[in-house]
Design a protein around this motif. Structure first.
Motif, short mmCIF file in Angstrom:
data_model
loop_
_atom_site.label_atom_id
_atom_site.label_comp_id
_atom_site.label_asym_id
_atom_site.label_seq_id
_atom_site.Cartn_x
_atom_site.Cartn_y
_atom_site.Cartn_z
N UNK A 176 0.92 -1.42 0.59
CA UNK A 176 0.01 -0.16 0.08
C UNK A 176 0.84 0.88 -0.22
N UNK A 177 2.20 1.37 0.82
CA UNK A 177 2.85 2.48 1.06
C UNK A 177 3.48 2.64 -0.64
N UNK A 178 3.91 2.02 -1.21
CA UNK A 178 5.10 1.49 -2.26
C UNK A 178 3.81 2.30 -3.23
N UNK A 179 2.00 1.91 -3.70
CA UNK A 179 1.16 2.73 -3.83
C UNK A 179 0.63 4.12 -4.07
N UNK A 180 0.80 4.34 -2.66
CA UNK A 180 0.80 5.96 -2.70
C UNK A 180 2.27 6.45 -2.84
N UNK A 181 3.82 6.21 -2.79
CA UNK A 181 4.65 6.82 -3.15
C UNK A 181 4.23 6.94 -4.49
N UNK A 182 3.88 6.22 -5.31
CA UNK A 182 3.91 5.68 -6.71
C UNK A 182 3.22 7.16 -7.21
N UNK A 183 1.87 7.60 -7.42
CA UNK A 183 0.93 8.53 -7.09
C UNK A 183 1.09 10.40 -6.50
N UNK A 184 1.95 10.11 -4.79
CA UNK A 184 2.75 11.02 -4.35
C UNK A 184 2.19 11.80 -3.74
N UNK A 185 1.21 10.50 -2.74
CA UNK A 185 0.07 10.54 -2.28
C UNK A 185 0.63 11.37 -0.41
N UNK A 186 0.36 12.24 0.37
CA UNK A 186 0.63 12.54 1.35
C UNK A 186 -0.18 11.70 2.61
N UNK A 187 0.53 10.93 3.50
CA UNK A 187 0.53 9.68 4.84
C UNK A 187 0.82 9.42 5.81
N UNK A 188 0.45 9.62 7.20
CA UNK A 188 1.25 9.46 8.05
C UNK A 188 2.20 7.77 7.59
N UNK A 189 2.86 8.18 7.92
CA UNK A 189 4.82 7.00 6.98
C UNK A 189 4.92 6.66 8.72
N UNK A 190 4.87 6.61 9.94
CA UNK A 190 4.99 6.45 10.53
C UNK A 190 4.47 5.01 11.41
N UNK A 191 3.31 4.92 11.24
CA UNK A 191 2.38 4.55 11.77
C UNK A 191 1.78 3.53 10.55
N UNK A 192 1.08 2.32 10.82
CA UNK A 192 -0.03 1.78 10.34
C UNK A 192 -1.54 1.48 10.45
#
Length: 234
Positions: A176-192
């Motif tokens: 999921x984080x890889x897919x979000x990074x590919x589209x430049x999405x901003x999200x909290x990255x220290x936890x899920x």
């Protein structure tokens, strides 16, 4: 006269819109029939769909109260067993009112993303409080248990089946984080969040989810040019 009526109508409409905004900010703990994948409890946390791409979906959740606890351990499996037992005691009557509280879905686990495999991590588990206990839940008697209000939030969601383990959760969180990074999405990255909808006794058709909390506005585009016809929800 007509001007006064128009002003009054505008005040009514603005007040009504404000009332709707307040409603949408509150928890939607509803009948499980509202979600096709929530089949083992009578109530589930209901969401407002925002959009969907081939890689993930975006949901909006209202603020809700959860009964929570935390455990520090090297791996999620051992932490979750201890945390689950503690919360299960709360809902079966080990609270200040001696009340039994109905089980709901999902069970939510806050997973640290910055932990290395040789390090301990703090794992926080929450049971969603049912609608009848959202305003005034019974107070915990165990000092390790607390009532927490999660604020309204938008989350990026990836769904997967099978058993939720450290390995499966990590793989799906990375996907999921890889897919979000590919589209430049901003999200909290220290936890899920790891969300589970099934009893440990359920062997088939299990439903698990990974959530990343959206920062700013959600990114609903896709990383693949051939899938550029994004599928927004109605």
């Amino acid at each position: 006269m007509q001007g006064n009526q128009t002003a009054a109508m505008m005040m009514y409409l603005s007040g009504f819109v404000g009332f709707l905004l307040v409603l949408t900010a509150e928890a939607r703990v509803g009948n499980s029939s509202e979600l096709a994948f929530c089949t083992e409890t009578e109530q589930c946390l209901v969401f407002d769909p925002v959009c969907k791409t081939p890689q993930y979906e975006v949901r909006h959740y209202g603020s809700a109260k959860w009964v929570t606890t935390e455990e520090t351990h090297y791996i999620m499996e051992f932490a979750s067993m201890k945390a689950f037992r503690r919360l299960f005691k709360y809902i079966t009557g080990d609270n200040a009112d001696g009340k039994k509280v109905e089980m709901t879905s999902p069970v939510l686990m806050k997973m640290p993303d910055d932990k290395r495999f040789w390090q301990t991590g703090v794992y926080k588990m929450g049971f969603l409080l049912p609608a009848e206990h959202q305003k005034n839940p019974p107070n915990p008697t165990d000092e390790a248990v607390s009532i927490v209000t999660l604020p309204a939030m938008k989350v990026y969601v990836k769904t997967y089946g099978g058993w939720m383990t450290s390995f499966s959760d990590k793989n799906n969180a990375n996907s999921l984080s890889s897919a979000l990074d590919l589209v430049g999405a901003k999200y909290k990255k220290d936890f899920h969040y790891a969300a589970g909808y099934n009893s440990p006794m359920t062997w088939f058709n299990r439903h698990n989810e990974v959530w990343y909390v959206v920062e700013d506005e959600p990114e609903c585009s896709t990383s693949s040019e051939e899938d550029m016809d994004m599928s927004p929800f109605a």
